[in-house]
Design a protein around this motif. Structure first.
Motif, PDB file in Angstrom:
ATOM      1  N   CYS A  13      20.816  30.892  -0.035  1.00  0.00           N
ATOM      2  CA  CYS A  13      19.852  31.625   0.783  1.00  0.00           C
ATOM      3  C   CYS A  13      19.074  32.579  -0.107  1.00  0.00           C
ATOM      4  O   CYS A  13      19.657  33.317  -0.888  1.00  0.00           O
ATOM      5  CB  CYS A  13      20.559  32.397   1.884  1.00  0.00           C
ATOM      6  N   CYS A  16      19.930  36.360   1.042  1.00  0.00           N
ATOM      7  CA  CYS A  16      21.249  36.971   0.937  1.00  0.00           C
ATOM      8  C   CYS A  16      22.180  36.253  -0.035  1.00  0.00           C
ATOM      9  O   CYS A  16      23.326  36.648  -0.186  1.00  0.00           O
ATOM     10  CB  CYS A  16      21.899  37.096   2.312  1.00  0.00           C
ATOM     11  N   CYS A  33      19.751  30.309   7.678  1.00  0.00           N
ATOM     12  CA  CYS A  33      20.958  30.822   7.045  1.00  0.00           C
ATOM     13  C   CYS A  33      21.919  31.303   8.128  1.00  0.00           C
ATOM     14  O   CYS A  33      21.535  32.074   9.004  1.00  0.00           O
ATOM     15  CB  CYS A  33      20.592  31.977   6.122  1.00  0.00           C
ATOM     16  N   CYS A  36      22.212  35.415   7.683  1.00  0.00           N
ATOM     17  CA  CYS A  36      21.127  36.380   7.896  1.00  0.00           C
ATOM     18  C   CYS A  36      19.920  35.772   8.608  1.00  0.00           C
ATOM     19  O   CYS A  36      18.913  36.440   8.809  1.00  0.00           O
ATOM     20  CB  CYS A  36      20.697  36.996   6.569  1.00  0.00           C
ATOM     21  N   THR A  38      17.651  33.749   7.757  1.00  0.00           N
ATOM     22  CA  THR A  38      16.428  33.459   7.006  1.00  0.00           C
ATOM     23  C   THR A  38      16.247  31.947   6.952  1.00  0.00           C
ATOM     24  O   THR A  38      17.215  31.193   6.920  1.00  0.00           O
ATOM     25  CB  THR A  38      16.558  34.023   5.582  1.00  0.00           C
TER      26      THR A  38
HETATM   27 ZN   LIG Z   1      20.822  34.342   4.052  1.00  0.00          ZN
END
Ligand SMILES: [Zn+2]
Lengths: 208, 210
Positions: A13, A16, A33, A36, A38
């Motif tokens: 990711c 993160c 992800c 998080c 994303t």
């Molecule tokens: Zn992430």
């Protein structure tokens, strides 16, 4: 040797750094992800010919959109017009060159360079990808892409035109020029172009 | 055992994404094999850089809001408007939707951005008890919405170009315009420069397991 196997089947990711195992995705579905949320990856739908058509159309529209007036004002019998660059020059000539440059970059220069850059990339992918010289140019263009995309703000300029019209309509009559039409069309072309464009896919073309 | 308490990070496997082309690279390679960019697992100086840009932007927010951003001349009468008084004027003209758009783009977004980024940076440095997922979602919104502050500058440039008829009717930008332009630029840079992976390295704290 163990990491060699890992390389092909995992993604990290960007936001993160979580290690995620890659799975095949149906078209139009994005992998997020799990930690998080994303955007991780999707199945790139990136039609080179479609982008070529959109680039050429956008390039053709770019010039009238920038040289014809986007707004006309009729006031006490006289007609005032302005182009996008004209607006930037007006503030720059009052001494506000930071503002002038910002407007010029966001509404004229960056969109123009973005269209040219994508057009060049598409042409290289189609015809000259094997030549080292063009490969290098291709890499350089891809590196600049996210900056150019972030700097072009056609959509915001579009809304600004309407805000200005409403603001001034209390005082005077305003008319849209041919430039407004071309600018709207340019804006639509660029939206579609950026929807087709997938930076990951463009990079992956180099691996083949 | 340690795998359960700590989800695998790319860093622990010696892998990282190339910052430019997102190619999966081995850290020991030093440079991305696809595009040649130097790779590193974390940009640890990015918090400092981001703070520096953000604090400068926060300071500039004062002149941007306190000084006039436009000067209007109408039949010899000169009227100077700050961002806020300009919006207030629009409310009195019954142009409420326009006032709301401009209020969001020119006041709400820059302030939320500075406040949000400051919170985000503090969270990285001091382990604030805020869910990381919330922070990350906020960060994505901040990154996306920040551009919209350009709206006011575009409107000013259009107005200044159309309305310049000397004493009868004239519109010009005023000093706050430059300060405001710099606030937008600096906050965008502050968000771009920040390495968000640093936030997620602090998983040991119990408040933010997810
Ligand atoms: Zn992430």
């Amino acid at each position: 040797m163990k990491t060699e196997v890992l390389d092909k089947s995992i993604v990290l990711c960007r936001a993160c750094d979580l290690v995620v195992r890659k799975r095949a995705l149906p078209t139009g579905v994005r992998a997020l992800c799990p930690r998080c949320h994303t955007n991780l990856y999707d199945t790139p739908y990136c039609s080179i010919n479609g982008m070529l058509a959109l680039c050429i159309t956008a390039l053709v529209l770019y010039f009238p959109a920038n040289f014809f007036p986007v707004l006309e004002m009729h006031f006490l019998g006289s007609i005032r017009t302005t182009t996008i660059a004209g607006g930037a020059m007006a503030v720059a000539s009052q001494g506000y060159w930071v503002v002038g440059i910002a407007v010029l970059v966001a509404a004229v220069i960056a969109p123009g360079l973005l269209i040219l850059s994508i057009l060049t990339q598409v042409l290289i992918v189609k015809y000259r990808l094997k030549v080292p010289f063009f490969r290098n140019i291709y890499k350089k263009l891809l590196k600049q892409h996210s900056l150019l995309a972030q700097l072009s703000m056609l959509e915001i300029y579009m809304i600004s035109i309407f805000v200005s019209v409403f603001q001034l309509s209390d005082y005077t009559d305003l008319y849209f020029g041919i430039g407004t039409f071309c600018f709207t069309m340019l804006f639509i072309m660029v939206i579609f172009m950026q929807r087709e464009y997938d930076i990951e896919h463009m990079w992956s073309v180099l691996d083949e | 055992m340690s795998k359960l308490s700590r989800p695998p990070q790319g860093e622990s496997l010696g892998l990282t994404n190339c910052p430019t082309c997102k190619f999966l690279c081995h850290l020991e390679q030093g440079n991305c094999p696809r595009c040649g960019q130097a790779v590193q697992s974390r940009d640890r100086t990015s918090v400092q850089k981001s703070w520096a840009l953000l604090i400068t932007a926060a300071i500039l927010l004062f002149p941007a809001n306190l000084y006039p951003i436009t000067i209007m001349t109408s039949q010899g009468q000169v009227r100077q408007d700050t961002i806020f008084s300009g919006i207030n004027h629009l409310v009195h003209l019954d142009l409420l939707p326009i006032a709301i758009i401009l209020f969001t783009a020119s006041i709400l977004v820059p302030m939320l951005k500075i406040f949000g980024l400051a919170l985000y940076l503090t969270a990285i440095s001091y382990r604030l008890p805020i869910s990381k997922r919330t922070l990350m979602a906020g960060f994505h919104i901040i990154e996306w919405i920040g551009r919209w502050s350009m709206l006011d500058l575009f409107v000013i440039s259009i107005t200044a170009a159309l309305i310049n008829m000397g004493q009868i009717w004239d519109a010009k930008p005023a000093p706050a315009a430059t300060a405001f332009a710099l606030v937008i630029l600096l906050t965008q840079l502050a968000a771009k420069v920040l390495d968000t992976r640093l936030l997620w390295d602090r998983l040991e704290s119990k408040d933010d397991t997810n």
